[in-house]
Motif scaffolding. Structure first.
Motif, short mmCIF file in Angstrom:
data_model
loop_
_atom_site.label_atom_id
_atom_site.label_comp_id
_atom_site.label_asym_id
_atom_site.label_seq_id
_atom_site.Cartn_x
_atom_site.Cartn_y
_atom_site.Cartn_z
N HIS A 5 31.68 -9.33 -9.58
CA HIS A 5 31.86 -8.38 -10.67
C HIS A 5 32.19 -7.00 -10.12
CE1 HIS A 5 31.56 -6.50 -14.54
NE2 HIS A 5 30.53 -5.77 -14.18
N PHE A 6 31.48 -6.57 -9.10
CA PHE A 6 31.74 -5.27 -8.48
C PHE A 6 33.19 -5.19 -7.98
CE2 PHE A 6 32.02 -2.46 -4.81
CZ PHE A 6 31.52 -1.27 -5.34
N LYS A 7 33.64 -6.23 -7.31
CA LYS A 7 35.03 -6.25 -6.81
C LYS A 7 36.03 -6.18 -7.96
CE LYS A 7 34.28 -8.81 -2.51
NZ LYS A 7 34.56 -10.08 -1.81
N THR A 8 35.77 -6.91 -9.03
CA THR A 8 36.69 -6.94 -10.16
C THR A 8 36.78 -5.58 -10.85
OG1 THR A 8 36.30 -9.29 -10.55
CG2 THR A 8 37.19 -8.03 -12.39
N ILE A 9 35.64 -4.97 -11.16
CA ILE A 9 35.69 -3.68 -11.86
C ILE A 9 36.22 -2.58 -10.95
CG2 ILE A 9 33.93 -4.31 -13.56
CD1 ILE A 9 31.91 -2.56 -12.05
N THR A 10 35.96 -2.69 -9.67
CA THR A 10 36.47 -1.68 -8.73
C THR A 10 37.99 -1.82 -8.57
OG1 THR A 10 34.33 -1.60 -7.61
CG2 THR A 10 36.24 -0.72 -6.41
N TYR A 11 38.48 -3.04 -8.50
CA TYR A 11 39.92 -3.25 -8.41
C TYR A 11 40.60 -2.77 -9.70
CZ TYR A 11 44.44 -5.54 -7.78
OH TYR A 11 45.78 -5.79 -7.67
N HIS A 12 40.01 -3.08 -10.84
CA HIS A 12 40.54 -2.60 -12.13
C HIS A 12 40.58 -1.07 -12.14
CE1 HIS A 12 41.13 -2.07 -16.44
NE2 HIS A 12 40.11 -1.22 -16.40
N LYS A 13 39.49 -0.46 -11.74
CA LYS A 13 39.43 1.01 -11.71
C LYS A 13 40.49 1.57 -10.77
CE LYS A 13 36.30 4.88 -10.90
NZ LYS A 13 37.40 5.73 -11.24
N TYR A 14 40.69 0.94 -9.64
CA TYR A 14 41.71 1.36 -8.68
C TYR A 14 43.11 1.30 -9.31
CZ TYR A 14 45.02 1.00 -4.83
OH TYR A 14 46.12 1.17 -4.02
N LEU A 15 43.41 0.21 -10.01
CA LEU A 15 44.74 0.07 -10.64
C LEU A 15 44.96 1.13 -11.71
CD1 LEU A 15 45.02 -3.82 -10.99
CD2 LEU A 15 46.22 -2.35 -9.35
N VAL A 16 43.93 1.42 -12.52
CA VAL A 16 44.06 2.46 -13.54
C VAL A 16 44.24 3.82 -12.86
CG1 VAL A 16 42.91 3.67 -15.44
CG2 VAL A 16 42.78 1.18 -15.29
N MET A 17 43.47 4.06 -11.82
CA MET A 17 43.58 5.33 -11.09
C MET A 17 44.99 5.49 -10.53
SD MET A 17 41.24 6.82 -7.96
CE MET A 17 41.80 5.61 -6.79
N GLN A 18 45.51 4.44 -9.94
CA GLN A 18 46.86 4.46 -9.39
C GLN A 18 47.89 4.82 -10.48
OE1 GLN A 18 48.18 0.58 -7.93
NE2 GLN A 18 48.50 1.50 -5.91
N GLY A 19 47.79 4.18 -11.62
CA GLY A 19 48.71 4.46 -12.72
C GLY A 19 48.54 5.88 -13.25
N CYS A 20 47.31 6.31 -13.44
CA CYS A 20 47.06 7.67 -13.93
C CYS A 20 47.59 8.71 -12.95
CB CYS A 20 45.57 7.88 -14.18
SG CYS A 20 44.94 7.10 -15.69
N PHE A 21 47.42 8.49 -11.67
CA PHE A 21 47.93 9.42 -10.67
C PHE A 21 49.46 9.50 -10.74
CE2 PHE A 21 44.43 9.83 -7.19
CZ PHE A 21 43.48 10.12 -8.17
N LYS A 22 50.12 8.38 -10.96
CA LYS A 22 51.59 8.36 -11.03
C LYS A 22 52.14 9.20 -12.18
CE LYS A 22 52.32 3.98 -8.67
NZ LYS A 22 52.75 2.58 -8.80
N VAL A 23 51.34 9.36 -13.24
CA VAL A 23 51.81 10.14 -14.38
C VAL A 23 51.18 11.53 -14.44
CG1 VAL A 23 52.37 8.07 -15.71
CG2 VAL A 23 50.15 9.18 -16.04
N TYR A 42 27.28 -12.29 -16.82
CA TYR A 42 28.26 -13.07 -17.58
C TYR A 42 29.64 -13.14 -16.91
CZ TYR A 42 24.90 -13.00 -21.42
OH TYR A 42 23.78 -13.16 -22.19
N TYR A 43 29.71 -12.78 -15.66
CA TYR A 43 30.98 -12.75 -14.94
C TYR A 43 31.64 -14.13 -14.90
CZ TYR A 43 34.37 -12.35 -11.19
OH TYR A 43 35.52 -12.38 -10.45
N GLN A 44 32.96 -14.16 -15.17
CA GLN A 44 33.74 -15.39 -15.08
C GLN A 44 35.00 -15.20 -14.24
OE1 GLN A 44 34.26 -15.76 -19.25
NE2 GLN A 44 32.33 -16.82 -19.55
N GLY A 45 35.50 -13.97 -14.19
CA GLY A 45 36.68 -13.69 -13.39
C GLY A 45 38.01 -13.84 -14.10
N THR A 46 37.99 -14.45 -15.28
CA THR A 46 39.24 -14.68 -16.00
C THR A 46 39.30 -13.92 -17.33
OG1 THR A 46 38.25 -16.64 -17.02
CG2 THR A 46 39.58 -16.98 -15.02
N ARG A 47 38.20 -13.28 -17.71
CA ARG A 47 38.15 -12.50 -18.95
C ARG A 47 36.96 -11.56 -18.88
NH1 ARG A 47 35.35 -15.55 -23.81
NH2 ARG A 47 33.62 -16.51 -22.70
#
Length: 181
Positions: free
Chosen positions: A6-24, A49-54
């Motif tokens: 779960h930590f890896k998933t939310i951190t990767y998600h946060k990284y992707l949003v950060m990357q997009g926000c920085f680009k704009v 409740y972690y499943q990795g697909t939703r």
């Protein structure tokens, strides 16, 4: 409990949003996006409740009839349209109604949807996935009409023209008049 996954998933998600926000040019929002997911009231539920697909919030909702983690999350993160639902003061409207979201949060919501699609669809991700998810959902009725229109325009542009052109449009045309931190 799947705390590490779960930590890896939310951190990767946060990284992707950060990357997009920085680009704009939305630097502060990129840095602070979804920090509440690391708070115990959200993180522990996510790990359980972690499943990795939703979203684990959906699994919590299925198990309990509601998601306490989601209720906590949406009340602290302005990029969720649910944050902007309020009571109407006009008798004719009655009940709850959506408020128009400030543009900077519409852009962060867009980045959030793109990142979530990338996280859950992994290598199968296509730029049309965030639009397909949006069109299949029930959220459209709960969005202010202007907010819905802004978001849908960006999702359609992403699906047709790709990330690079859509992010450039956001940076140069939508946010150029807006004060950005």
């Amino acid at each position: 409990m799947k705390a590490i996954q779960h930590f890896k998933t939310i951190t990767y998600h946060k990284y992707l949003v950060m990357q997009g926000c920085f680009k704009v040019g939305l630097y502060w929002q990129g840095l602070t996006h979804d920090l509440s997911k690391y708070m115990p009231s959200e993180f522990l539920v996510g790990a359980k409740y972690y499943q990795g697909t939703r979203s684990p919030n959906n699994a919590e909702r299925e198990a309990k009839g509601y998601s306490a983690a989601w209720l906590h999350h949406k009340g602290r993160n302005k990029h969720h349209y649910e944050y902007w639902i309020d009571y109407s003061m006009k008798e004719i409207e009655g009940g709850m109604r959506p408020a128009q979201m400030p543009v900077r949060y519409v852009i962060e919501m867009f980045m959030d949807r793109v990142a979530a699609s990338k996280v859950y669809n992994k290598e199968k991700y296509k730029d049309s996935d965030p639009l397909a998810y949006f069109l299949s959902g029930k959220s459209q009725d709960l969005l202010h009409p202007n907010t819905r229109k802004q978001l849908e325009i960006l999702l359609r542009m992403l699906a047709k023209r790709g990330e690079e052109e859509t992010f450039a449009y956001i940076r140069k045309r939508i946010l150029k008049k807006t004060y950005i931190l």
